[in-house]
Design an enzyme around this catalytic site. Structure first.
Site, PDB file in Angstrom:
ATOM      1  N   HIS A 192       6.025  -6.861 -13.096  1.00 41.68           N
ATOM      2  CA  HIS A 192       6.106  -6.596 -11.519  1.00 41.68           C
ATOM      3  C   HIS A 192       4.807  -7.312 -11.044  1.00 41.68           C
ATOM      4  O   HIS A 192       4.926  -7.891  -9.814  1.00 41.68           O
ATOM      5  CB  HIS A 192       5.558  -4.981 -11.462  1.00 41.68           C
TER       6      HIS A 192
ATOM      7  N   ARG B  79       0.069   4.142   4.680  1.00 39.70           N
ATOM      8  CA  ARG B  79       0.284   3.745   3.190  1.00 39.70           C
ATOM      9  C   ARG B  79       0.970   2.681   3.053  1.00 39.70           C
ATOM     10  O   ARG B  79       1.003   2.017   1.995  1.00 39.70           O
ATOM     11  CB  ARG B  79       0.932   5.044   2.707  1.00 39.70           C
TER      12      ARG B  79
ATOM     13  N   HIS C  81       9.190  -7.601  -4.553  1.00 40.53           N
ATOM     14  CA  HIS C  81      10.467  -6.842  -4.999  1.00 40.53           C
ATOM     15  C   HIS C  81      11.904  -7.599  -5.027  1.00 40.53           C
ATOM     16  O   HIS C  81      12.589  -7.628  -5.864  1.00 40.53           O
ATOM     17  CB  HIS C  81      10.653  -5.567  -4.139  1.00 40.53           C
TER      18      HIS C  81
ATOM     19  N   ARG D 155      10.390  24.397 -10.852  1.00 37.71           N
ATOM     20  CA  ARG D 155       9.932  24.110  -9.415  1.00 37.71           C
ATOM     21  C   ARG D 155       8.586  23.764  -9.417  1.00 37.71           C
ATOM     22  O   ARG D 155       7.942  23.668  -8.433  1.00 37.71           O
ATOM     23  CB  ARG D 155      10.081  25.254  -8.507  1.00 37.71           C
TER      24      ARG D 155
ATOM     25  N   LYS E 169       3.386   9.612  -6.218  1.00 40.56           N
ATOM     26  CA  LYS E 169       4.732   9.317  -5.810  1.00 40.56           C
ATOM     27  C   LYS E 169       5.349   9.582  -7.492  1.00 40.56           C
ATOM     28  O   LYS E 169       4.762   8.976  -8.468  1.00 40.56           O
ATOM     29  CB  LYS E 169       4.957   7.878  -5.428  1.00 40.56           C
TER      30      LYS E 169
ATOM     31  N   HIS F 144       4.737  -6.922  -1.467  1.00 39.31           N
ATOM     32  CA  HIS F 144       5.852  -6.380  -2.044  1.00 39.31           C
ATOM     33  C   HIS F 144       7.231  -6.603  -1.679  1.00 39.31           C
ATOM     34  O   HIS F 144       8.196  -6.539  -2.450  1.00 39.31           O
ATOM     35  CB  HIS F 144       5.437  -4.799  -2.449  1.00 39.31           C
TER      36      HIS F 144
ATOM     37  N   GLU G  28       3.106   8.579   3.652  1.00 40.25           N
ATOM     38  CA  GLU G  28       3.537   7.334   4.050  1.00 40.25           C
ATOM     39  C   GLU G  28       4.076   7.474   5.383  1.00 40.25           C
ATOM     40  O   GLU G  28       5.167   6.886   5.596  1.00 40.25           O
ATOM     41  CB  GLU G  28       4.604   6.490   2.892  1.00 40.25           C
TER      42      GLU G  28
ATOM     43  N   ASN H 196       2.147  -1.871   0.634  1.00 40.79           N
ATOM     44  CA  ASN H 196       3.352  -2.819   0.164  1.00 40.79           C
ATOM     45  C   ASN H 196       2.975  -4.185   0.316  1.00 40.79           C
ATOM     46  O   ASN H 196       3.916  -5.200   0.284  1.00 40.79           O
ATOM     47  CB  ASN H 196       4.409  -2.268   1.327  1.00 40.79           C
TER      48      ASN H 196
ATOM     49  N   GLU I 279      -2.409  -6.468  -8.404  1.00 38.08           N
ATOM     50  CA  GLU I 279      -2.640  -5.326  -7.097  1.00 38.08           C
ATOM     51  C   GLU I 279      -4.162  -5.016  -7.059  1.00 38.08           C
ATOM     52  O   GLU I 279      -4.516  -4.669  -6.031  1.00 38.08           O
ATOM     53  CB  GLU I 279      -2.062  -4.092  -8.137  1.00 38.08           C
TER      54      GLU I 279
ATOM     55  N   LYS J  34      -6.725   2.580  -2.958  1.00 37.22           N
ATOM     56  CA  LYS J  34      -5.759   3.449  -3.165  1.00 37.22           C
ATOM     57  C   LYS J  34      -6.001   5.045  -2.869  1.00 37.22           C
ATOM     58  O   LYS J  34      -5.241   5.434  -1.951  1.00 37.22           O
ATOM     59  CB  LYS J  34      -4.999   3.384  -4.814  1.00 37.22           C
TER      60      LYS J  34
HETATM   61  N1  GLY Z   1       2.810   1.922  -4.712  1.00 43.03           N
HETATM   62  C1  GLY Z   1       2.653   2.101  -3.122  1.00 43.03           C
HETATM   63  C2  GLY Z   1       2.256   3.482  -2.848  1.00 43.03           C
HETATM   64  O1  GLY Z   1       2.097   4.250  -3.868  1.00 43.03           O
HETATM   65  O2  GLY Z   1       2.421   3.963  -1.739  1.00 43.03           O
END
Ligand code: GLY
Length: 383
Positions: A287, A263, A274, A121, A143, A270, A259, A267, A185, A249
């Site tokens: 990418h 946040r 994507h 956990r 993330k 993207h 998000e 994107n 980026e 960031k």
């Molecule tokens: N890569 C986008 C984010 O971390 O929200």
């Protein structure tokens, strides 16, 4: 100051961005009281260059260190590879007070991060990004994920690390193509939130063009050099630009960890980026290369809607080119398939695409009312 701080729901964590920052890892682990066994999961390609020296350094500092090499490549973000990490951790007697160190690019950070989030956990996690993309994006913000056969990053968790150490010296090991891709980026971060960063990226590129012109007039020039190539030999400037891109960031995820709002601005570029990756097939474009095309398309959509003028589109395009990035769609790619793929973007809500669009350098808006016909026209017309 090279230390940034992310504010997360579980507490804040430091992000260190510096040339040779990995040498400071033992003192940071001690300062954060991370005293258990260290589980070092790393990209197999980094074995001799960084993983072994790191293991030796931490061992010499008295840590018990266990290591695991993750095969390079996106296919490692799989259930099978995750299970192998669990076998290594649980079979090796992992305890709650232990810490997993994730050394590598986004694949290692996402996969090992999710293993750290879920085993027992949750154990400690330290991100040690070694690519420009993972430094300025994936390693910061908590993330973690693996892929599902139906899509990328569909199984995961928000799991903030205890520490991020971005050693910009490790960027020297990237291929020129990977290095260029990472700048997409960085440029994105300038456009969404930091006009001074964008200006300085431009200034750096212009300085190089001047140098090139001078050496051409002295007839000593050897071929074209992108700003990204020159930066790899300019460690202070490189660390400064990377740190400022990371700060964007850090600020965004500190304001909106899960998000719910701002946040999504990360994107930018993207949605189409994507979609291009999906249609071209993963691994064909890097990418960052797909994002560069997506940035140009998104800015072109913004200009068509009247949110910005074409000067912004051209400035951004010039900067992408200066850092070695193409903005044209891949030859022969099915543009209708790209448009279709944008509808499967994770940020689609109530079947509406939420577009992140620039209004000025340093400012973006989120719009879900852009007419599909306008988007289609732009995507079909762009070179
Ligand atoms: N890569 C986008 C984010 O971390 O929200």
């Amino acid at each position: 100051m090279s230390i940034l701080t992310v504010t997360a729901s579980t507490g804040s964590y430091p992000v260190l961005v510096e040339h040779n920052a990995l040498a400071q890892l033992p003192q940071w682990l001690a300062a954060l009281k991370l005293r258990g066994t260290l589980w070092l999961a790393y990209d197999a390609a980094l074995e001799a260059l960084y993983a072994q020296p790191l293991r030796d350094m931490l061992g010499a500092e008295g840590y018990s260190v266990k290591t695991y090499a993750i095969p390079s490549g996106e296919q490692s973000k799989s259930q099978q590879q995750l299970w192998q990490l669990y076998d290594w951790l649980i079979g090796g007697g992992v305890e709650r007070r232990d810490t997993l160190l994730a050394l590598g690019g986004g694949v290692v950070g996402d996969l090992a991060g999710y293993a750290a989030a879920s085993v027992l956990r949750g154990i400690g996690l330290v991100q040690l990004p070694t690519t420009l993309l993972s430094m300025v994006d994936a390693a910061v913000g908590g993330k973690t994920a693996i892929n599902h056969p139906l899509g990328k990053n569909l199984i995961g968790a928000f799991y903030p690390p205890r520490l991020v150490v971005a050693d910009t010296a490790t960027l020297a090991s990237l291929s020129p193509r990977e290095r260029c891709a990472g700048w997409a980026e960085v440029i994105k971060h300038g456009v969404i939130r930091d006009v001074a960063l964008f200006d300085d990226l431009e200034r750096y590129a212009a300085g190089g063009r001047r140098q090139e012109a001078e050496s051409r007039s002295n007839s000593t020039l050897v071929g074209e050099q992108h700003a990204s190539d020159r930066l790899s030999a300019d460690s202070e400037q490189l660390a400064d630009l990377v740190r400022r891109a990371v700060k964007v960031k850090v600020d965004v995820v500190s304001a909106d960890e899960h998000e719910q709002g701002e946040r999504i601005t990360l994107n930018y570029g993207h949605t189409i980026g994507h979609a291009i990756e999906t249609v071209a097939g993963y691994g064909i474009l890097l990418h960052g290369e797909a994002v560069a095309i997506g940035l140009h398309a998104a800015a072109s959509i913004a200009a068509r809607v009247g949110l910005c003028d074409t000067t912004l589109v051209m400035r951004q395009q010039r900067l992408l080119h200066a850092y070695g990035l193409e903005t044209q769609f891949p030859v022969g790619i099915d543009r209708d398939a790209i448009l279709y793929a944008t509808l499967r973007d994770k940020k689609v809500q109530n079947a509406r695409i939420r577009w992140v669009l620039p209004t000025a350098i340093g400012r973006v808006v989120v719009r879900d009312d852009i007419a599909p016909a306008l988007v289609r026209a732009v995507v079909l017309e762009l070179p």
